[in-house]
Motif scaffolding. Structure first.
Motif, PDB file in Angstrom:
ATOM      1  N   ASP A 157       0.827  -1.203   0.000  1.00 63.13           N
ATOM      2  CA  ASP A 157       0.000   0.000   0.000  1.00 63.13           C
ATOM      3  C   ASP A 157       0.865   1.257   0.000  1.00 63.13           C
ATOM      4  N   ARG A 158       1.874   1.276   0.872  1.00 59.27           N
ATOM      5  CA  ARG A 158       2.744   2.445   0.957  1.00 59.27           C
ATOM      6  C   ARG A 158       3.589   2.580  -0.298  1.00 59.27           C
ATOM      7  N   TYR A 159       3.999   1.464  -0.854  1.00 60.55           N
ATOM      8  CA  TYR A 159       4.784   1.502  -2.100  1.00 60.55           C
ATOM      9  C   TYR A 159       3.967   2.144  -3.220  1.00 60.55           C
ATOM     10  N   GLN A 160       2.724   1.692  -3.342  1.00 65.92           N
ATOM     11  CA  GLN A 160       1.874   2.233  -4.396  1.00 65.92           C
ATOM     12  C   GLN A 160       1.590   3.708  -4.171  1.00 65.92           C
ATOM     13  N   GLU A 161       1.379   4.094  -2.916  1.00 70.93           N
ATOM     14  CA  GLU A 161       1.089   5.492  -2.615  1.00 70.93           C
ATOM     15  C   GLU A 161       2.287   6.376  -2.944  1.00 70.93           C
ATOM     16  N   ALA A 162       3.484   5.879  -2.638  1.00 64.64           N
ATOM     17  CA  ALA A 162       4.693   6.665  -2.886  1.00 64.64           C
ATOM     18  C   ALA A 162       4.944   6.876  -4.368  1.00 64.64           C
ATOM     19  N   HIS A 163       4.470   5.925  -5.192  1.00 58.69           N
ATOM     20  CA  HIS A 163       4.735   6.002  -6.620  1.00 58.69           C
ATOM     21  C   HIS A 163       3.510   6.424  -7.432  1.00 58.69           C
ATOM     22  N   LYS A 164       2.470   6.831  -6.738  1.00 56.29           N
ATOM     23  CA  LYS A 164       1.250   7.224  -7.440  1.00 56.29           C
ATOM     24  C   LYS A 164       1.443   8.587  -8.094  1.00 56.29           C
ATOM     25  N   GLU A 165       1.156   8.648  -9.379  1.00 49.44           N
ATOM     26  CA  GLU A 165       1.350   9.909 -10.077  1.00 49.44           C
ATOM     27  C   GLU A 165       0.255  10.905  -9.714  1.00 49.44           C
ATOM     28  N   VAL A 166       0.561  12.169  -9.946  1.00 47.11           N
ATOM     29  CA  VAL A 166      -0.419  13.228  -9.738  1.00 47.11           C
ATOM     30  C   VAL A 166      -1.509  13.074 -10.798  1.00 47.11           C
ATOM     31  N   PRO A 167      -2.783  13.159 -10.423  1.00 41.30           N
ATOM     32  CA  PRO A 167      -3.851  13.026 -11.427  1.00 41.30           C
ATOM     33  C   PRO A 167      -3.672  14.035 -12.556  1.00 41.30           C
ATOM     34  N   ALA A 176       2.168  25.987 -15.966  1.00 36.14           N
ATOM     35  CA  ALA A 176       3.525  25.566 -16.327  1.00 36.14           C
ATOM     36  C   ALA A 176       3.571  24.082 -16.678  1.00 36.14           C
ATOM     37  N   MET A 177       2.928  23.245 -15.859  1.00 39.23           N
ATOM     38  CA  MET A 177       2.947  21.808 -16.119  1.00 39.23           C
ATOM     39  C   MET A 177       2.045  21.448 -17.296  1.00 39.23           C
ATOM     40  N   ALA A 178       0.969  22.198 -17.463  1.00 39.63           N
ATOM     41  CA  ALA A 178       0.101  21.960 -18.624  1.00 39.63           C
ATOM     42  C   ALA A 178       0.878  22.211 -19.913  1.00 39.63           C
ATOM     43  N   LEU A 179       1.723  23.236 -19.904  1.00 40.18           N
ATOM     44  CA  LEU A 179       2.542  23.536 -21.077  1.00 40.18           C
ATOM     45  C   LEU A 179       3.512  22.396 -21.365  1.00 40.18           C
ATOM     46  N   LYS A 280       9.696  13.640 -13.876  1.00 37.65           N
ATOM     47  CA  LYS A 280      10.488  13.288 -12.693  1.00 37.65           C
ATOM     48  C   LYS A 280      11.185  14.502 -12.090  1.00 37.65           C
ATOM     49  N   GLU A 281      11.610  15.419 -12.951  1.00 36.18           N
ATOM     50  CA  GLU A 281      12.286  16.624 -12.459  1.00 36.18           C
ATOM     51  C   GLU A 281      11.346  17.527 -11.671  1.00 36.18           C
ATOM     52  N   ASN A 282      10.051  17.358 -11.874  1.00 39.36           N
ATOM     53  CA  ASN A 282       9.067  18.220 -11.207  1.00 39.36           C
ATOM     54  C   ASN A 282       8.234  17.473 -10.165  1.00 39.36           C
ATOM     55  N   THR A 283       8.721  16.316  -9.732  1.00 39.31           N
ATOM     56  CA  THR A 283       7.953  15.495  -8.791  1.00 39.31           C
ATOM     57  C   THR A 283       7.618  16.249  -7.508  1.00 39.31           C
ATOM     58  N   ASP A 284       8.608  16.940  -6.941  1.00 43.67           N
ATOM     59  CA  ASP A 284       8.374  17.672  -5.688  1.00 43.67           C
ATOM     60  C   ASP A 284       7.323  18.762  -5.883  1.00 43.67           C
ATOM     61  N   TYR A 285       7.438  19.473  -6.991  1.00 40.48           N
ATOM     62  CA  TYR A 285       6.483  20.545  -7.281  1.00 40.48           C
ATOM     63  C   TYR A 285       5.076  19.978  -7.457  1.00 40.48           C
ATOM     64  N   LEU A 286       4.980  18.851  -8.158  1.00 40.31           N
ATOM     65  CA  LEU A 286       3.678  18.226  -8.382  1.00 40.31           C
ATOM     66  C   LEU A 286       3.083  17.704  -7.080  1.00 40.31           C
ATOM     67  N   GLN A 287       3.931  17.214  -6.208  1.00 46.80           N
ATOM     68  CA  GLN A 287       3.445  16.749  -4.911  1.00 46.80           C
ATOM     69  C   GLN A 287       2.865  17.908  -4.109  1.00 46.80           C
ATOM     70  N   GLN A 288       3.478  19.080  -4.243  1.00 47.55           N
ATOM     71  CA  GLN A 288       2.947  20.267  -3.571  1.00 47.55           C
ATOM     72  C   GLN A 288       1.566  20.627  -4.119  1.00 47.55           C
ATOM     73  N   LEU A 289       1.400  20.502  -5.432  1.00 46.77           N
ATOM     74  CA  LEU A 289       0.090  20.749  -6.036  1.00 46.77           C
ATOM     75  C   LEU A 289      -0.950  19.783  -5.476  1.00 46.77           C
ATOM     76  N   LYS A 290      -0.538  18.540  -5.360  1.00 45.37           N
ATOM     77  CA  LYS A 290      -1.436  17.501  -4.860  1.00 45.37           C
ATOM     78  C   LYS A 290      -1.859  17.792  -3.422  1.00 45.37           C
ATOM     79  N   GLU A 291      -0.895  18.166  -2.597  1.00 44.94           N
ATOM     80  CA  GLU A 291      -1.186  18.462  -1.190  1.00 44.94           C
ATOM     81  C   GLU A 291      -2.054  19.705  -1.057  1.00 44.94           C
ATOM     82  N   ARG A 292      -1.798  20.702  -1.897  1.00 41.79           N
ATOM     83  CA  ARG A 292      -2.602  21.927  -1.851  1.00 41.79           C
ATOM     84  C   ARG A 292      -4.052  21.641  -2.237  1.00 41.79           C
ATOM     85  N   ALA A 293      -4.228  20.811  -3.264  1.00 40.23           N
ATOM     86  CA  ALA A 293      -5.583  20.442  -3.685  1.00 40.23           C
ATOM     87  C   ALA A 293      -6.307  19.689  -2.576  1.00 40.23           C
TER      88      ALA A 293
END
Length: 301
Positions: A157-167, A176-179, A280-293
């Motif tokens: 479960d934790r493995y899958q959660e850690a590797h789950k992509e941002v929707p 920026a990411m849409a571009l 992959k270079e933007n994983t941290d930024y995308l995670q922030q988007l996910k947490e903010r949502a």
């Protein structure tokens, strides 16, 4: 018999049963993600005359990674996989349900990377049934001693959660990411998909009136009209629904087509985009988007 089946199904749905199955099969999922560790399991499947299920699974995985723009290669590869594994009486036939086989057969004319997805899942399930027996073999014990099942997390479960992509929808909300995703779609020869989705989002926010009517006609002519140069991959039913409601130009007019295009992007484009260096270079930024949502959803609930 029906009552017994119902009881068994209820037991399988019980959280404790699911947790136990996850523990049993955790090593299986890790093994299937490491091609270099598959040798002993492949030998085990050979003794059961199921080796071709693994071969099909791996070839279907490779097929999913083929860019959409390489249509001729996709078509040739799809036919080869079908002839080798799925055709009736094929030497290495993988048993499928009729609906799955018919769906694949219908897509051979215009193949997409995700066309073998359900067949691949069925093959995975078939092999998984043999995993408990493999766990009793020397091959499994050898892998265990090599640390093949070591993972930086303690549960599947934790493995899958850690590797789950941002929707994808969340990524598209960020300019920026849409571009970056649009640039990826351009390279895959499907730029119209993400453009259509984003333009429909703008259309939904447009107040009713002449301007929205004009936008409506432009969207139809550019993406949905028969013979459109930037036609998007939607069903005839979705296309017809839009054309029927075009006169009223309501805010939800394009939703059936937009939903189908979104599903297409997720299955055929986004799955490959998340494997790129750009993502992959933007994983941290995308995670922030996910947490903010997530925080916004919690605040509004």
């Amino acid at each position: 018999a029906d009552e017994a089946a119902a009881v068994a199904a209820a037991a399988r749905d019980h959280p404790k049963f699911k947790r136990r199955m996850m523990d049993v099969y955790q090593d299986y999922f890790f093994t299937m993600q490491q091609a270099g560790r598959l040798g002993p399991f492949q030998q085990h499947l050979s003794t059961l005359r199921l080796k071709h299920y693994l071969q099909f699974y791996l070839e279907a995985e490779e097929f999913e990674a083929v860019p959409m723009g390489q249509h001729a290669f996709l078509k040739g590869r799809a036919h080869k996989i079908y002839e080798k594994y799925l055709k009736l009486s094929a030497h290495s036939e993988v048993r499928l349900t009729e609906d799955i086989k018919n769906a694949i057969l219908a897509q051979l004319v215009n193949p997409v990377p995700s066309m073998f997805k359900r067949a691949k899942e069925l093959a995975l399930e078939t092999m998984m049934e043999e995993w408990p027996l493999f766990m009793q073999t020397e091959g499994y014990r050898g892998l265990k001693e090599e640390g093949a099942f070591s993972a930086p997390v303690t549960s599947l479960d934790r493995y899958q959660e850690a590797h789950k992509e941002v929707p994808l929808y969340l990524l598209l909300e960020d300019p920026a990411m849409a571009l970056r995703f649009k640039e990826f779609c351009d390279a895959e020869f499907y730029p119209q998909t993400v453009r259509f989705w984003l333009e429909v989002e703008e259309y939904k926010r447009t107040p009713s009136g002449p301007f929205r009517d004009t936008r409506c006609h432009k969207l139809v002519n550019r993406y949905l009209r028969e013979g459109a140069l930037q036609a998007v991959p939607v069903s005839e039913a979705a296309r017809a629904a839009v054309l029927r409601g075009q006169r009223t130009a309501g805010p939800s007019l394009f939703e059936p087509a937009q939903n189908e295009v979104y599903d297409f992007m997720v299955e055929n484009l986004y799955k490959r985009f998340v494997k790129t260096e750009t993502y992959k270079e933007n994983t941290d930024y995308l995670q922030q988007l996910k947490e903010r949502a997530q925080r916004e959803r919690e605040a509004s609930s």
